[in-house]
Design an enzyme around this catalytic site. Sequence first.
Site, PDB file in Angstrom:
ATOM      1  N   CYS A   4       0.845  -1.198   0.000  1.00 44.09           N
ATOM      2  CA  CYS A   4       0.000   0.000   0.000  1.00 44.09           C
ATOM      3  C   CYS A   4       0.882   1.251   0.000  1.00 44.09           C
ATOM      4  CB  CYS A   4      -0.918   0.002   1.219  1.00 44.09           C
ATOM      5  SG  CYS A   4      -1.852   1.537   1.434  1.00 44.09           S
ATOM      6  N   CYS A   7       0.459   3.386   3.108  1.00 42.00           N
ATOM      7  CA  CYS A   7       1.131   2.798   4.275  1.00 42.00           C
ATOM      8  C   CYS A   7       2.633   3.071   4.203  1.00 42.00           C
ATOM      9  CB  CYS A   7       0.859   1.300   4.357  1.00 42.00           C
ATOM     10  SG  CYS A   7      -0.798   0.857   4.910  1.00 42.00           S
ATOM     11  N   HIS A  46      -4.101   0.886   8.589  1.00 38.97           N
ATOM     12  CA  HIS A  46      -4.641   0.576   7.265  1.00 38.97           C
ATOM     13  C   HIS A  46      -6.122   0.201   7.365  1.00 38.97           C
ATOM     14  CE1 HIS A  46      -4.451  -0.522   3.029  1.00 38.97           C
ATOM     15  NE2 HIS A  46      -5.294  -1.498   3.348  1.00 38.97           N
ATOM     16  N   GLY A  93     -14.653   6.158  -7.400  1.00 37.43           N
ATOM     17  CA  GLY A  93     -13.452   6.868  -7.827  1.00 37.43           C
ATOM     18  C   GLY A  93     -12.240   6.638  -6.942  1.00 37.43           C
ATOM     19  N   HIS A 100      -8.646   7.546   2.776  1.00 38.59           N
ATOM     20  CA  HIS A 100      -8.000   8.858   2.717  1.00 38.59           C
ATOM     21  C   HIS A 100      -9.021   9.919   2.371  1.00 38.59           C
ATOM     22  CE1 HIS A 100      -7.771   7.315  -1.429  1.00 38.59           C
ATOM     23  NE2 HIS A 100      -7.680   8.568  -1.840  1.00 38.59           N
ATOM     24  N   HIS A 102      -9.324  13.984   0.883  1.00 42.14           N
ATOM     25  CA  HIS A 102      -8.689  15.091   0.177  1.00 42.14           C
ATOM     26  C   HIS A 102      -9.224  16.393   0.753  1.00 42.14           C
ATOM     27  CE1 HIS A 102      -7.081  12.651  -3.190  1.00 42.14           C
ATOM     28  NE2 HIS A 102      -8.136  11.883  -2.930  1.00 42.14           N
TER      29      HIS A 102
END
Length: 114
Positions: A4, A7, A46, A93, A100, A102
Amino acid sequence: MSDCIFCQIALGKVPSEIAYEDDELIAFKDIQPLAPVHLVIIPKKHLRSLNDVTPENERLIGHLFGIIRRLAGEFGVAESGYRVVANTGTDGGQVVGHLHFHLLGGQALNARIG
């Protein structure tokens, strides 16, 4: 998870421009920014997506949103406005399989950004 990318960033094995870090979270500048301010905020633990968030993670997610608010202030977009985006799954998407968010701001955002 060893494969990942997020990670690996959290472990310091992949260089990134860190905006914030503590024991549970890391925030860094997106390498392909869609706005003048474009940060990616992740838990170091994770979790694949929002679908993996359980009641045991509620404090972590609350902390994450507190840091997003703080970063919006530090990066000068709190007053003018900003967007927070979390894509979940392929159809949503999501490109990287690590939860995560944005943080986008610094310009007027149209409906297609994020």
